[in-house]
Motif scaffolding. Structure first.
Motif, PDB file in Angstrom:
ATOM      1  N   ASP A  62       0.804  -1.220   0.000  1.00 12.74           N
ATOM      2  CA  ASP A  62       0.000   0.000   0.000  1.00 12.74           C
ATOM      3  C   ASP A  62       0.841   1.276   0.000  1.00 12.74           C
ATOM      4  OD1 ASP A  62       0.929  -0.098   2.594  1.00 12.74           O
ATOM      5  OD2 ASP A  62      -1.056  -0.169   3.531  1.00 12.74           O
ATOM      6  N   ASP A  63       2.163   1.130   0.244  1.00 10.06           N
ATOM      7  CA  ASP A  63       3.055   2.286   0.116  1.00 10.06           C
ATOM      8  C   ASP A  63       3.896   2.187  -1.162  1.00 10.06           C
ATOM      9  OD1 ASP A  63       4.674   0.181   0.796  1.00 10.06           O
ATOM     10  OD2 ASP A  63       5.699   1.206   2.446  1.00 10.06           O
ATOM     11  N   ASP A  64       3.459   1.320  -2.092  1.00 11.78           N
ATOM     12  CA  ASP A  64       4.092   1.115  -3.400  1.00 11.78           C
ATOM     13  C   ASP A  64       5.424   0.389  -3.342  1.00 11.78           C
ATOM     14  OD1 ASP A  64       2.015   2.253  -4.857  1.00 11.78           O
ATOM     15  OD2 ASP A  64       2.841   4.279  -4.661  1.00 11.78           O
ATOM     16  N   LEU A  65       5.774  -0.203  -2.211  1.00 14.86           N
ATOM     17  CA  LEU A  65       6.999  -1.006  -2.142  1.00 14.86           C
ATOM     18  C   LEU A  65       6.771  -2.315  -2.892  1.00 14.86           C
ATOM     19  CD1 LEU A  65       9.838  -0.940  -0.537  1.00 14.86           C
ATOM     20  CD2 LEU A  65       8.782  -2.768   0.800  1.00 14.86           C
ATOM     21  N   PRO A  66       7.696  -2.717  -3.796  1.00 13.17           N
ATOM     22  CA  PRO A  66       7.529  -3.989  -4.514  1.00 13.17           C
ATOM     23  C   PRO A  66       7.852  -5.188  -3.620  1.00 13.17           C
ATOM     24  CG  PRO A  66       9.556  -2.911  -5.200  1.00 13.17           C
ATOM     25  CD  PRO A  66       8.862  -1.948  -4.284  1.00 13.17           C
ATOM     26  N   LEU A  67       6.925  -6.120  -3.566  1.00 17.99           N
ATOM     27  CA  LEU A  67       7.101  -7.354  -2.799  1.00 17.99           C
ATOM     28  C   LEU A  67       7.290  -8.514  -3.768  1.00 17.99           C
ATOM     29  CD1 LEU A  67       4.172  -6.819  -0.260  1.00 17.99           C
ATOM     30  CD2 LEU A  67       6.609  -6.355   0.144  1.00 17.99           C
ATOM     31  N   HIS A  68       8.332  -9.318  -3.521  1.00 23.23           N
ATOM     32  CA  HIS A  68       8.619 -10.448  -4.403  1.00 23.23           C
ATOM     33  C   HIS A  68       7.784 -11.652  -3.981  1.00 23.23           C
ATOM     34  CE1 HIS A  68      10.836 -13.021  -7.142  1.00 23.23           C
ATOM     35  NE2 HIS A  68      10.941 -13.901  -6.159  1.00 23.23           N
ATOM     36  N   VAL A  69       6.976 -12.165  -4.916  1.00 27.75           N
ATOM     37  CA  VAL A  69       6.062 -13.273  -4.657  1.00 27.75           C
ATOM     38  C   VAL A  69       6.311 -14.363  -5.688  1.00 27.75           C
ATOM     39  CG1 VAL A  69       3.625 -13.957  -4.536  1.00 27.75           C
ATOM     40  CG2 VAL A  69       4.330 -11.683  -3.735  1.00 27.75           C
ATOM     41  N   GLU A  70       6.210 -15.633  -5.261  1.00 32.86           N
ATOM     42  CA  GLU A  70       6.298 -16.760  -6.188  1.00 32.86           C
ATOM     43  C   GLU A  70       5.140 -17.708  -5.927  1.00 32.86           C
ATOM     44  OE1 GLU A  70      10.127 -18.595  -6.396  1.00 32.86           O
ATOM     45  OE2 GLU A  70      11.192 -16.677  -6.377  1.00 32.86           O
ATOM     46  N   ILE A  71       4.596 -18.263  -7.013  1.00 26.80           N
ATOM     47  CA  ILE A  71       3.429 -19.139  -6.936  1.00 26.80           C
ATOM     48  C   ILE A  71       3.796 -20.499  -7.508  1.00 26.80           C
ATOM     49  CG2 ILE A  71       1.021 -19.451  -7.577  1.00 26.80           C
ATOM     50  CD1 ILE A  71       0.902 -16.405  -8.065  1.00 26.80           C
ATOM     51  N   ASP A  72       3.582 -21.550  -6.720  1.00 26.51           N
ATOM     52  CA  ASP A  72       3.734 -22.923  -7.188  1.00 26.51           C
ATOM     53  C   ASP A  72       2.339 -23.494  -7.420  1.00 26.51           C
ATOM     54  OD1 ASP A  72       6.366 -22.461  -6.665  1.00 26.51           O
ATOM     55  OD2 ASP A  72       6.648 -24.149  -5.303  1.00 26.51           O
ATOM     56  N   GLY A  73       2.197 -24.343  -8.442  1.00 25.48           N
ATOM     57  CA  GLY A  73       0.903 -24.936  -8.744  1.00 25.48           C
ATOM     58  C   GLY A  73      -0.032 -23.962  -9.409  1.00 25.48           C
ATOM     59  N   SER A  74       0.511 -22.974 -10.092  1.00 27.88           N
ATOM     60  CA  SER A  74      -0.323 -21.957 -10.735  1.00 27.88           C
ATOM     61  C   SER A  74      -1.006 -22.478 -11.989  1.00 27.88           C
ATOM     62  CB  SER A  74       0.528 -20.735 -11.099  1.00 27.88           C
ATOM     63  OG  SER A  74       1.595 -21.104 -11.952  1.00 27.88           O
ATOM     64  N   ASP A  75      -0.691 -23.746 -12.362  1.00 25.46           N
ATOM     65  CA  ASP A  75      -1.318 -24.323 -13.553  1.00 25.46           C
ATOM     66  C   ASP A  75      -2.738 -24.812 -13.271  1.00 25.46           C
ATOM     67  OD1 ASP A  75      -0.708 -26.389 -11.876  1.00 25.46           O
ATOM     68  OD2 ASP A  75       0.313 -27.613 -13.383  1.00 25.46           O
ATOM     69  N   GLY A  76      -3.193 -24.581 -12.040  1.00 25.24           N
ATOM     70  CA  GLY A  76      -4.558 -24.958 -11.702  1.00 25.24           C
ATOM     71  C   GLY A  76      -4.646 -26.184 -10.811  1.00 25.24           C
ATOM     72  N   ALA A  77      -3.506 -26.839 -10.540  1.00 31.66           N
ATOM     73  CA  ALA A  77      -3.510 -27.997  -9.664  1.00 31.66           C
ATOM     74  C   ALA A  77      -3.972 -27.588  -8.274  1.00 31.66           C
ATOM     75  CB  ALA A  77      -2.100 -28.604  -9.603  1.00 31.66           C
ATOM     76  N   ALA A  78      -4.916 -28.341  -7.735  1.00 37.79           N
ATOM     77  CA  ALA A  78      -5.419 -28.097  -6.386  1.00 37.79           C
ATOM     78  C   ALA A  78      -5.845 -26.645  -6.199  1.00 37.79           C
ATOM     79  CB  ALA A  78      -4.349 -28.482  -5.358  1.00 37.79           C
ATOM     80  N   ALA A  79      -6.459 -26.059  -7.237  1.00 36.09           N
ATOM     81  CA  ALA A  79      -6.802 -24.638  -7.195  1.00 36.09           C
ATOM     82  C   ALA A  79      -7.936 -24.336  -6.232  1.00 36.09           C
ATOM     83  CB  ALA A  79      -7.168 -24.164  -8.599  1.00 36.09           C
ATOM     84  N   ASP A  80      -8.545 -25.393  -5.642  1.00 37.89           N
ATOM     85  CA  ASP A  80      -9.615 -25.150  -4.684  1.00 37.89           C
ATOM     86  C   ASP A  80      -9.074 -24.693  -3.343  1.00 37.89           C
ATOM     87  OD1 ASP A  80      -8.502 -27.786  -4.473  1.00 37.89           O
ATOM     88  OD2 ASP A  80     -10.112 -28.277  -3.066  1.00 37.89           O
ATOM     89  N   LEU A  81      -7.745 -24.657  -3.186  1.00 40.96           N
ATOM     90  CA  LEU A  81      -7.132 -24.218  -1.932  1.00 40.96           C
ATOM     91  C   LEU A  81      -5.764 -23.629  -2.228  1.00 40.96           C
ATOM     92  CD1 LEU A  81      -7.296 -24.313   1.277  1.00 40.96           C
ATOM     93  CD2 LEU A  81      -5.862 -26.352   1.079  1.00 40.96           C
ATOM     94  N   THR A  82      -5.434 -22.527  -1.560  1.00 37.30           N
ATOM     95  CA  THR A  82      -4.104 -21.928  -1.680  1.00 37.30           C
ATOM     96  C   THR A  82      -3.484 -21.849  -0.291  1.00 37.30           C
ATOM     97  OG1 THR A  82      -4.741 -20.583  -3.587  1.00 37.30           O
ATOM     98  CG2 THR A  82      -2.795 -19.886  -2.374  1.00 37.30           C
ATOM     99  N   VAL A  83      -2.228 -22.261  -0.177  1.00 41.09           N
ATOM    100  CA  VAL A  83      -1.493 -22.156   1.084  1.00 41.09           C
ATOM    101  C   VAL A  83      -0.459 -21.045   0.928  1.00 41.09           C
ATOM    102  CG1 VAL A  83      -0.148 -23.377   2.830  1.00 41.09           C
ATOM    103  CG2 VAL A  83      -1.819 -24.632   1.442  1.00 41.09           C
ATOM    104  N   VAL A  84      -0.510 -20.049   1.797  1.00 43.84           N
ATOM    105  CA  VAL A  84       0.367 -18.883   1.723  1.00 43.84           C
ATOM    106  C   VAL A  84       1.370 -18.950   2.874  1.00 43.84           C
ATOM    107  CG1 VAL A  84       0.499 -16.368   1.711  1.00 43.84           C
ATOM    108  CG2 VAL A  84      -1.466 -17.520   0.662  1.00 43.84           C
ATOM    109  N   PHE A  85       2.666 -18.921   2.537  1.00 47.84           N
ATOM    110  CA  PHE A  85       3.746 -19.070   3.517  1.00 47.84           C
ATOM    111  C   PHE A  85       4.405 -17.719   3.798  1.00 47.84           C
ATOM    112  CE2 PHE A  85       3.153 -23.251   1.753  1.00 47.84           C
ATOM    113  CZ  PHE A  85       3.463 -24.128   2.785  1.00 47.84           C
TER     114      PHE A  85
END
Length: 378
Positions: A62-85
């Motif tokens: 919200d202060d425009d700082l860039p946050l580095h994020v990576e997503i595994d399983g973005s191809d739709g596998a198990a898309a009914d749930l996301t686990v955020v670490f």
């Protein structure tokens, strides 16, 4: 399942000495000691730490700082749930290496907290737990905009989840369906002894913020010196972060590299926020969902009593206490953490198949294929 089920895990092996006196005594013999440790058989020697990568995403806070994020399983596998670490203080998303490796098949989101890892360098005035909670909100909005979410936080990452619950309680019991809190606290960190005798701790505690601020003002010099003292850093990291004397030297090296990559001025800026952390009120919102609390019996930074306090305040909490573990359970006893996360997901999403689950019902061992993490239920 008892809504307050509790597990205690006993691991064979002596407890490593922790504290300033022990570290000081080790300095003179550090090369001999490190050499002996590194000559031991190491089942993790070939583990590809720091190389597991996902689909990269830059999220603006919200202060425009860039946050580095990576997503595994973005191809739709198990898309009914996301686990955020959410990783801990002085670390980066790669601290979740074993969980990332062993929970393939889930949709997982990993991110570097502000000023850590590959995220942008923060304004020192924004180095607060409240801000990291808002950062987590931005990550959720961008990387997991739909569907149920399980939040997993280690140390400062757990505090970020509490800050999110404090500011956005409506998420819990709605989009957020489960929470795991690892080696963390909801407050009273200013009273920690760090393994020192109470009288000595009371003398040292007020000096820590001032000392860190002084080091932060000489950040370039201090960071160069940190790079030169690799053997000493190995000893200090092993004694302060781990309790299992048989912990892999490669794991210790990896953790030390993560810490060393965090600039000393960043460490100095966040320290007051950790010492002043108080989010006990946020537990009410988290009480709407199943919670897993994991604590290390020999954790000198967020002692097991803090985990017990969190679990006792929650109506549907599973407390897992590893008697002879320190402050980095995701690396020291990763099988315990991964197994706990599978149980949490099963509670949050009944009937859902768990990726990589051992059909025998035994959680994965801690390192490689050793039997290091067998559980003993109290």
């Amino acid at each position: 399942m008892d809504s307050r089920s509790r597990r205690r895990i006993g691991i064979a092996g002596a407890v490593a000495g922790v504290g300033a006196a022990g570290v000081g005594a080790a300095v003179g013999l550090r090369r001999l000691a490190v050499g002996r440790v590194r000559l031991r058989p190491d089942p993790d020697a070939d583990e590809p730490f720091g190389t597991l990568r996902g689909e990269e995403l830059t999220v603006l806070a919200d202060d425009d700082l860039p946050l580095h994020v990576e997503i595994d399983g973005s191809d739709g596998a198990a898309a009914d749930l996301t686990v955020v670490f959410c990783h801990g203080y002085t670390l980066a998303q790669d601290a979740w290496h074993y969980q990332r490796r062993d929970l393939r098949g889930l949709r997982m989101v990993f991110w570097d907290q502000r000023s850590h890892g590959r995220s942008g360098r923060d304004d020192p005035l924004h180095a607060t737990i409240e801000q990291t909670g808002e950062d987590l909100y931005a990550v959720l909005t961008a990387a997991a905009p739909e569907g149920p979410v399980v939040l997993v936080g280690h140390s400062m990452g757990g505090m970020s989840i509490m800050a999110l619950a404090d500011r956005h309680p409506e998420l819990f019991g709605g989009r957020v369906v489960g929470v795991a809190l690892v080696n963390t606290s909801c407050g009273d960190l200013a009273e920690l002894t760090l393994g020192l005798p109470l009288v000595l701790a009371k003398l040292v505690r007020p000096l820590a913020p001032r000392a860190l601020r002084g080091l932060g003002r000489r950040a370039d010099l201090v960071d160069r010196a940190r790079g030169l003292g690799a053997d000493l850093a190995f000893v200090v990291t092993r004694k302060m972060a781990f309790a299992d004397k048989q912990v892999s030297p490669t794991v210790v090296d990896f953790l030390e590299q993560l810490i060393r990559a965090t600039p000393i001025d960043v460490i100095a800026e966040f320290y007051p926020a950790l010492a002043g952390h108080d989010k006990a009120a946020a537990l009410e919102a988290m009480g709407r969902v199943p919670v897993l609390v994991l604590a290390g019996g020999k954790d000198r930074l967020t002692p097991a009593a803090h985990g017990r306090r969190i679990a006792e305040a929650l109506p549907d909490a599973e407390l897992v206490e590893v008697d002879e573990a320190g402050h980095v359970l995701p690396l020291e006893y990763p099988g315990v953490v991964t197994g706990g996360l599978r149980r949490l997901i099963a509670r949050a999403r009944p009937g859902r198949e768990q990726p990589g689950h051992d059909e025998s019902g035994r959680d994965e061992p801690g390192h490689g294929e050793s039997g290091h993490n067998e559980e003993r239920t109290a």
